[in-house]
Scaffold this active site. Sequence first.
Site, PDB file in Angstrom:
ATOM      1  N   ASP A  41     -41.799 -60.631  29.408  1.00 29.75           N
ATOM      2  CA  ASP A  41     -40.675 -61.186  28.648  1.00 29.75           C
ATOM      3  C   ASP A  41     -40.797 -62.699  28.531  1.00 29.75           C
ATOM      4  OD1 ASP A  41     -39.777 -58.672  28.513  1.00 29.75           O
ATOM      5  OD2 ASP A  41     -37.927 -58.985  29.665  1.00 29.75           O
ATOM      6  N   ASP A  45     -40.840 -64.880  25.203  1.00 25.37           N
ATOM      7  CA  ASP A  45     -39.866 -65.951  24.945  1.00 25.37           C
ATOM      8  C   ASP A  45     -40.557 -67.256  24.579  1.00 25.37           C
ATOM      9  OD1 ASP A  45     -37.593 -64.529  25.260  1.00 25.37           O
ATOM     10  OD2 ASP A  45     -37.333 -65.018  27.402  1.00 25.37           O
ATOM     11  N   SER A  90     -27.570 -35.399   0.618  1.00 22.83           N
ATOM     12  CA  SER A  90     -27.167 -34.833   1.903  1.00 22.83           C
ATOM     13  C   SER A  90     -27.923 -33.529   2.117  1.00 22.83           C
ATOM     14  CB  SER A  90     -25.667 -34.623   1.908  1.00 22.83           C
ATOM     15  OG  SER A  90     -25.295 -33.965   0.728  1.00 22.83           O
ATOM     16  N   GLU A 121     -37.432 -31.397  12.566  1.00 25.03           N
ATOM     17  CA  GLU A 121     -37.150 -32.727  13.113  1.00 25.03           C
ATOM     18  C   GLU A 121     -35.790 -32.702  13.781  1.00 25.03           C
ATOM     19  OE1 GLU A 121     -37.161 -35.314   9.737  1.00 25.03           O
ATOM     20  OE2 GLU A 121     -39.280 -34.971   9.353  1.00 25.03           O
ATOM     21  N   LYS A 123     -32.116 -33.792  14.252  1.00 30.16           N
ATOM     22  CA  LYS A 123     -31.144 -34.371  13.323  1.00 30.16           C
ATOM     23  C   LYS A 123     -30.374 -35.445  14.077  1.00 30.16           C
ATOM     24  CE  LYS A 123     -27.881 -33.304   9.728  1.00 30.16           C
ATOM     25  NZ  LYS A 123     -26.801 -34.230  10.066  1.00 30.16           N
ATOM     26  N   ASP A 125     -27.901 -38.316  15.020  1.00 30.25           N
ATOM     27  CA  ASP A 125     -26.522 -38.565  14.634  1.00 30.25           C
ATOM     28  C   ASP A 125     -26.290 -40.070  14.531  1.00 30.25           C
ATOM     29  OD1 ASP A 125     -23.934 -38.127  14.017  1.00 30.25           O
ATOM     30  OD2 ASP A 125     -23.291 -37.629  16.050  1.00 30.25           O
ATOM     31  N   ARG A 144     -26.523 -45.862   3.053  1.00 27.84           N
ATOM     32  CA  ARG A 144     -26.460 -44.746   2.121  1.00 27.84           C
ATOM     33  C   ARG A 144     -25.291 -44.899   1.147  1.00 27.84           C
ATOM     34  NH1 ARG A 144     -23.882 -39.741   1.994  1.00 27.84           N
ATOM     35  NH2 ARG A 144     -25.131 -38.148   0.992  1.00 27.84           N
ATOM     36  N   GLU A 180     -32.923 -43.046  10.131  1.00 31.89           N
ATOM     37  CA  GLU A 180     -31.598 -43.067  10.736  1.00 31.89           C
ATOM     38  C   GLU A 180     -31.526 -44.189  11.764  1.00 31.89           C
ATOM     39  OE1 GLU A 180     -29.827 -40.654   9.386  1.00 31.89           O
ATOM     40  OE2 GLU A 180     -28.085 -40.302  10.684  1.00 31.89           O
ATOM     41  N   TYR A 232     -37.767 -40.923   8.769  1.00 30.59           N
ATOM     42  CA  TYR A 232     -38.028 -39.500   8.543  1.00 30.59           C
ATOM     43  C   TYR A 232     -38.287 -39.116   7.089  1.00 30.59           C
ATOM     44  CZ  TYR A 232     -32.955 -39.686   7.904  1.00 30.59           C
ATOM     45  OH  TYR A 232     -31.699 -40.030   7.528  1.00 30.59           O
ATOM     46  N   LYS A 297     -37.683 -28.836   7.142  1.00 35.54           N
ATOM     47  CA  LYS A 297     -38.140 -29.236   5.806  1.00 35.54           C
ATOM     48  C   LYS A 297     -39.383 -28.445   5.427  1.00 35.54           C
ATOM     49  CE  LYS A 297     -36.504 -33.884   6.745  1.00 35.54           C
ATOM     50  NZ  LYS A 297     -36.807 -35.294   7.037  1.00 35.54           N
ATOM     51  N   LYS A 321     -27.424 -26.645  12.348  1.00 33.72           N
ATOM     52  CA  LYS A 321     -26.490 -27.358  13.203  1.00 33.72           C
ATOM     53  C   LYS A 321     -26.283 -26.644  14.536  1.00 33.72           C
ATOM     54  CE  LYS A 321     -24.654 -30.852  10.875  1.00 33.72           C
ATOM     55  NZ  LYS A 321     -23.339 -30.748  10.431  1.00 33.72           N
ATOM     56  N   CYS A 416      10.315 -26.448   2.977  1.00 31.21           N
ATOM     57  CA  CYS A 416       9.422 -27.596   3.048  1.00 31.21           C
ATOM     58  C   CYS A 416       9.983 -28.654   3.991  1.00 31.21           C
ATOM     59  CB  CYS A 416       9.225 -28.174   1.646  1.00 31.21           C
ATOM     60  SG  CYS A 416       8.371 -29.756   1.650  1.00 31.21           S
ATOM     61  N   CYS A 419      11.066 -31.771   1.566  1.00 33.36           N
ATOM     62  CA  CYS A 419      12.157 -31.775   0.589  1.00 33.36           C
ATOM     63  C   CYS A 419      13.138 -30.626   0.780  1.00 33.36           C
ATOM     64  CB  CYS A 419      11.592 -31.778  -0.829  1.00 33.36           C
ATOM     65  SG  CYS A 419      10.720 -30.257  -1.244  1.00 33.36           S
ATOM     66  N   CYS A 434       4.906 -25.560  -0.816  1.00 30.47           N
ATOM     67  CA  CYS A 434       6.142 -26.072  -1.365  1.00 30.47           C
ATOM     68  C   CYS A 434       5.859 -26.175  -2.861  1.00 30.47           C
ATOM     69  CB  CYS A 434       6.430 -27.450  -0.785  1.00 30.47           C
ATOM     70  SG  CYS A 434       7.641 -28.357  -1.738  1.00 30.47           S
ATOM     71  N   CYS A 439       8.421 -32.889  -4.966  1.00 28.80           N
ATOM     72  CA  CYS A 439       8.503 -33.084  -3.507  1.00 28.80           C
ATOM     73  C   CYS A 439       7.899 -34.434  -3.140  1.00 28.80           C
ATOM     74  CB  CYS A 439       7.762 -31.958  -2.801  1.00 28.80           C
ATOM     75  SG  CYS A 439       7.474 -32.245  -1.049  1.00 28.80           S
TER      76      CYS A 439
HETATM   77  S1  IVH Z   1     -33.654 -35.772   5.731  1.00 34.50           S
HETATM   78  C1  IVH Z   1     -32.526 -35.181   1.251  1.00 34.50           C
HETATM   79  N1  IVH Z   1     -34.089 -35.854   8.316  1.00 34.50           N
HETATM   80  O1  IVH Z   1     -28.536 -36.190   8.085  1.00 34.50           O
HETATM   81  C2  IVH Z   1     -32.389 -35.059   2.722  1.00 34.50           C
HETATM   82  N2  IVH Z   1     -31.922 -36.441   7.524  1.00 34.50           N
HETATM   83  O2  IVH Z   1     -26.823 -34.348   6.644  1.00 34.50           O
HETATM   84  C3  IVH Z   1     -32.553 -36.358   3.406  1.00 34.50           C
HETATM   85  N3  IVH Z   1     -30.365 -37.117   9.274  1.00 34.50           N
HETATM   86  O3  IVH Z   1     -27.937 -38.275   5.327  1.00 34.50           O
HETATM   87  C4  IVH Z   1     -32.278 -36.332   4.821  1.00 34.50           C
HETATM   88  N4  IVH Z   1     -31.754 -36.886  10.964  1.00 34.50           N
HETATM   89  O4  IVH Z   1     -28.485 -39.399   7.542  1.00 34.50           O
HETATM   90  C5  IVH Z   1     -33.192 -36.040   7.332  1.00 34.50           C
HETATM   91  N5  IVH Z   1     -34.616 -35.914  10.560  1.00 34.50           N
HETATM   92  C6  IVH Z   1     -33.744 -36.100   9.585  1.00 34.50           C
HETATM   93  C7  IVH Z   1     -32.425 -36.540   9.843  1.00 34.50           C
HETATM   94  C8  IVH Z   1     -31.546 -36.692   8.776  1.00 34.50           C
HETATM   95  C9  IVH Z   1     -30.527 -37.230  10.603  1.00 34.50           C
HETATM   96  C10 IVH Z   1     -29.117 -37.391   8.535  1.00 34.50           C
HETATM   97  C11 IVH Z   1     -29.281 -38.262   7.323  1.00 34.50           C
HETATM   98  C12 IVH Z   1     -28.691 -37.487   6.178  1.00 34.50           C
HETATM   99  C13 IVH Z   1     -27.847 -36.479   6.899  1.00 34.50           C
HETATM  100  C14 IVH Z   1     -27.687 -35.239   6.050  1.00 34.50           C
END
Ligand code: IVH
Length: 692
Positions: A41, A45, A90, A121, A123, A125, A144, A180, A232, A297, A321, A416, A419, A434, A439
């Site tokens: 480090d 620096d 998405s 891959e 996913k 978060d 995005r 991401e 990704y 994919k 998921k 309701c 109202c 309602c 209302c």
């Molecule tokens: S591919 C056209 N790969 O999930 C598809 N997305 O629910 C492009 N995400 O908006 C996305 N890990 O923010 C892809 N290994 C991964 C991912 C990933 C997280 C997110 C990404 C996307 C969202 C879709």
Amino acid sequence: MPFDSDSSKDKDPEQRIFYLNEKINRANRLYYIDNAPDSSDAEWDGWMQELIALEAEHPDLKTPDSPTRRVGAPPSGAFEEVVHPVPMLSLGNVFDEDGFRAWYQRTLDYLEIEGAQMVCELKIDGLAIAVTYRDGVLERAATRGDGERGEDVTANVRTIRSVPLALDGEAPPVIELRGEIFFPISKFAALNAEREEAGLPAYVNPRNSASGSLRQLDSSETAKRPLDMFFYSRGYVEGGDEPESHWDLLQVVKGWGGRVNSWTRRADTVEQVMAAVADAGEIRESLDYGIDGVVVKIDSLALQRRLGYVGRDPRWAVAYKFPAEQIETTLLHIHVNVGRTGALTPWAELEPVVVGGVTVGRATLHNKDEIARKDFREGDRVVIQRAGDVIPQVVEIAAGNERSADSVPYVFPDSCPSCGTTTVQAEDEVVTRCVDATCPVQFERLLEHFASRGAMDIEGLGARVAQDLPRLGFVSNIAGIYRLHERRDDLLELDKMGETRVDNLLAAIEASRSQPLPRLLFALGIPEIGSESAEWLSRRFRGLTGLKEATEDELLAIDGIGPVIASTVVDYFGVEQNQNLVDELIALGINPIDDTPEPSADHPANGLTFVVTGRLESMSRSEAQSRIKTLGGKATGSVTKKTHYLVAGADAGSKLEKANRLSIHVIDEEEFIAFMEQGLVPAAPETGPPGE
Ligand code: IVH
């Protein structure tokens, strides 16, 4: 080797700057990407301080990929808008093996193939980001946003160590890499502790802190946060070699110095995907970043291109998921909300619990029947669940729930809560409504929806103002907000408003006048109309005037619109108040026109009817049909006198016979492709001599 010695120290500043750049960038890469640091480090620096000093002395020698650029640029006023050259889409979801199998089979059927290699891959978060490199140097980074437009967060993304400021080796002249950004879980608690000390609100989860950190106006603040990133995929590309597969692309990105998640693996079968999902579930707890599933994919980029998109989701990828996290808590009270369409939705006030990293104090109870069927009562111990961004829900009564002697079944209100009008539940509907169009609470919700981000995006018109404006007599319908500027002085009297907020609100209302038609249609809150169907309506009718006269048949002719939406839209405009509202908006000048050019209007296939039969070589029948539709043609299933062309592949059978009988123009695959791609109208077939 110049980089192994410090000999450049005495040389000219340009060489020294070059040397330090390389040295620091290499150290960064070893440290942040390869996890194999080879310098201390203190050394790092030292180089950094020297480089900062040299650059201050010779500003013209500061390179675009200088590591000092990670330190943070001066605060910007706000983020510039970026239009994504390739939309950021998405993903569709599946939740179990059956769902996944169905997705995979659909994909294979579409391609008319037996199997396809896939890539799995994690996913992540976090937040999707697009980083553009020009001549190998980081030029721009954008969030995005709504998928079409995001925010320019370049200065902030530069501060993230795992994002290369320059790509190593040969990169195409322009390439946009996507991935991401996330906030490491291990650093999350410390950040919140710091914030609390500083009197700032805590972030609810790492994902929010990633977003909060990235959207700092002062990038030196972002620089202090330990943000990280995985790449990704890619977006816009100019030139360069085209990899064959997604897998190869990831290897190339790795070679350029981009961080790619090392868990990534290939799979050939559903079973292998299931094993990958199980493995991801197991390692989930040990990762320093949140994941909410596995993205699967199709590996071949050629197949990806053939598969294309449906709406906003690619056909070539899907998110598997993880099951929602469940937890027990006490149901304290049952409340009922009135929505903008009059639907009465019951919700539970809960003893707060942390689920999926978020503190939950409310959850939906769905509808009246659900409460009755499961006999949810106030005071019960219940199981709640939350999956991703989905609203938390009460699932069932917890095992071992004990009721006190005074526990009584919940009685759903028959009027309701806003109202007092008697509520109704149509026979075939689960929703209790309602039905009083006047209302007040319905209108407040509608107003809030109208102003929301995905709709007219009027900042400053949130739940509270949406409540105050009608209650205090400022507006009685949507159009009223466009007359609010006449009453600026009265607005100033509103509790907590003050001059700045009133003026900002009025300015935001004025600015919303130029929102495009799809947003306005979505904002109106027509039942069943989401942002996507609003776009279809907009393209077809081009303005409010056309739409309000639309017939059910015209609506049904739009791709994607079925009988439910069609009749709902007709019903909506059948109500006099709604007709008046639209007229009033038009009179106030809120009348955007959709002038997006019709992509296929001048294609010779526009308006023609095709039948596709037999086996095609380069594409499946479904693909051929969707090409016809995008160009404005019709693809039907049976040959009639109205058919313009029969596209006949190998082994065409009865349709070909019928076409010959009816003298329908039959074309082969080659002619079809030339027609679709180059607009070459197939030459008319030679007709035989008379009498034959
Ligand atoms: S591919 C056209 N790969 O999930 C598809 N997305 O629910 C492009 N995400 O908006 C996305 N890990 O923010 C892809 N290994 C991964 C991912 C990933 C997280 C997110 C990404 C996307 C969202 C879709």
